[in-house]
Motif scaffolding. Structure first.
Motif, PDB file in Angstrom:
ATOM      1  N   GLN A 183      46.773  40.874  42.400  1.00  0.00           N
ATOM      2  CA  GLN A 183      46.863  39.453  42.045  1.00  0.00           C
ATOM      3  C   GLN A 183      45.984  39.140  40.844  1.00  0.00           C
ATOM      4  O   GLN A 183      46.393  38.387  39.948  1.00  0.00           O
ATOM      5  CB  GLN A 183      46.455  38.590  43.240  1.00  0.00           C
ATOM      6  N   PHE A 184      44.786  39.726  40.820  1.00  0.00           N
ATOM      7  CA  PHE A 184      43.913  39.480  39.674  1.00  0.00           C
ATOM      8  C   PHE A 184      44.519  40.037  38.393  1.00  0.00           C
ATOM      9  O   PHE A 184      44.465  39.394  37.339  1.00  0.00           O
ATOM     10  CB  PHE A 184      42.539  40.098  39.908  1.00  0.00           C
ATOM     11  N   ARG A 185      45.065  41.244  38.458  1.00  0.00           N
ATOM     12  CA  ARG A 185      45.699  41.826  37.272  1.00  0.00           C
ATOM     13  C   ARG A 185      46.810  40.896  36.767  1.00  0.00           C
ATOM     14  O   ARG A 185      46.945  40.699  35.546  1.00  0.00           O
ATOM     15  CB  ARG A 185      46.271  43.207  37.602  1.00  0.00           C
ATOM     16  N   GLU A 186      47.585  40.355  37.701  1.00  0.00           N
ATOM     17  CA  GLU A 186      48.682  39.476  37.305  1.00  0.00           C
ATOM     18  C   GLU A 186      48.147  38.201  36.666  1.00  0.00           C
ATOM     19  O   GLU A 186      48.679  37.734  35.647  1.00  0.00           O
ATOM     20  CB  GLU A 186      49.528  39.136  38.552  1.00  0.00           C
ATOM     21  N   ILE A 187      47.092  37.630  37.239  1.00  0.00           N
ATOM     22  CA  ILE A 187      46.499  36.413  36.674  1.00  0.00           C
ATOM     23  C   ILE A 187      45.931  36.696  35.291  1.00  0.00           C
ATOM     24  O   ILE A 187      46.151  35.930  34.344  1.00  0.00           O
ATOM     25  CB  ILE A 187      45.395  35.877  37.610  1.00  0.00           C
ATOM     26  N   LEU A 188      45.207  37.803  35.151  1.00  0.00           N
ATOM     27  CA  LEU A 188      44.587  38.146  33.864  1.00  0.00           C
ATOM     28  C   LEU A 188      45.649  38.387  32.795  1.00  0.00           C
ATOM     29  O   LEU A 188      45.555  37.851  31.679  1.00  0.00           O
ATOM     30  CB  LEU A 188      43.710  39.380  34.033  1.00  0.00           C
TER      31      LEU A 188
END
Length: 312
Positions: A183-188
């Motif tokens: 999820q963090f990778r997607e947000i970043l």
């Protein structure tokens, strides 16, 4: 003599002390601290966590293996500490960054760090990797903790480090939601892509009224807020999403899809691909539902579902 435990050789980060405390409490110190003699006294170069555990347990004496300064240079001591830590417990991403910085502070070139340290230790190594790791030291403490806890890749950690401090500060508002690594990778990736396209900073992007409303909403569970945030970001990233979703809804209505079935677009219409969700109860007549689905699949409207470039 008091042991000097400075930052020069330290390469330990976010490591729990409890296992060491338990071990020393039960069987005592079994591994010596490693130090080198200096004019100021013995300087610790390996065993920082062991020393912290011994101090916490109130030990009055510790086992230390000491080298004469003339027989062990700072570079040799650091290299010894590096390989001992790699062999005993491995190095997380931030610890690798600390090691690179320590080697560079002692004058080692990227080539030397790569060939004489990282490659022999079976760690990924190249000039670009060394540069990326060194850049991680610019990150704030909270971000370093997050990278280690979530096992974020060097690629995404470096992308985060390249952001301006105010951008990282704005992005930190997602941390209380405890996103997974994916999820963090997607947000970043999504926020940086939108910011580049719109020629704005990530901080400015996160001032979007819809995004602010999601992040500041009270009482909503974190998973729901994360899902809403990702959906809102994808809508901004893919400006045709709203039109495609409205078209998708019309087509599904025209197909007379049974109420027990839901055709859900994946990847926000990036691909002509769907998930088929089915709600079952003891009274569900599965045969009839699948017969209706087969009928729908033979209609022209079904074909249009997969023609995302069509306007109608």
């Amino acid at each position: 003599a008091n042991i000097i435990a400075g930052q020069k050789f330290l390469m330990s980060f976010a490591r729990p002390l409890q296992p060491l405390l338990c071990s020393i409490r039960q069987i005592g110190q079994t591994t010596p601290l490693l130090a080198r003699e200096t004019r100021r006294g013995p300087e610790l170069f390996s065993g920082f966590r062991r020393l912290a555990a011994l101090k916490e347990l109130g030990k009055k004496s510790v086992l230390v293996l000491t080298w004469k300064g003339s027989r062990l240079s700072e570079k040799q001591a650091l290299r010894m500490a590096f390989f001992e830590n790699v062999a005993v417990r491995g190095l997380n991403l931030v610890e690798q960054a600390m090691a690179v910085t320590a080697f560079q502070n002692l004058g080692l070139s990227k080539k030397s760090i790569t060939r004489s340290c990282f490659l022999p230790a079976a760690l990924p190594a190249s000039a670009a990797v060394i540069d990326s790791l060194a850049g991680l030291m610019l990150l704030e403490h909270d971000w370093k903790i997050f990278l280690v806890e979530k096992n974020i890749s060097l690629r995404h950690a470096s992308e985060l480090a390249r952001l301006k401090p105010e951008e990282r500060s704005a992005l930190k508002t997602v941390l209380p939601l405890r996103p997974t690594a994916s999820q963090f990778r997607e947000i970043l990736e999504t926020t940086t892509e939108i910011a580049r396209r719109e020629q704005m900073s990530v901080a400015e992007l996160l001032q979007n009224s819809e995004l602010r409303a999601i992040l500041s909403a009270q009482g909503r569970p974190a998973p729901q807020k994360l899902e809403s945030l990702l959906q809102a970001l994808h809508k901004i990233r893919h400006p045709h999403y709203v039109r495609l979703m409205a078209r998708h809804t019309r087509l599904c209505q025209h197909l007379s899809i049974p109420a027990e079935l839901e055709i859900v677009p994946t990847d926000f219409f990036e691909k002509p691909q769907y998930q088929l969700k089915m709600a079952l109860t003891p009274r569900t007549e599965a045969r009839k539902i699948f017969q209706k689905l087969l009928t729908a699949a033979s209609s022209p409207a079904w074909k249009k579902l997969f023609e995302l470039d069509e306007q109608n």
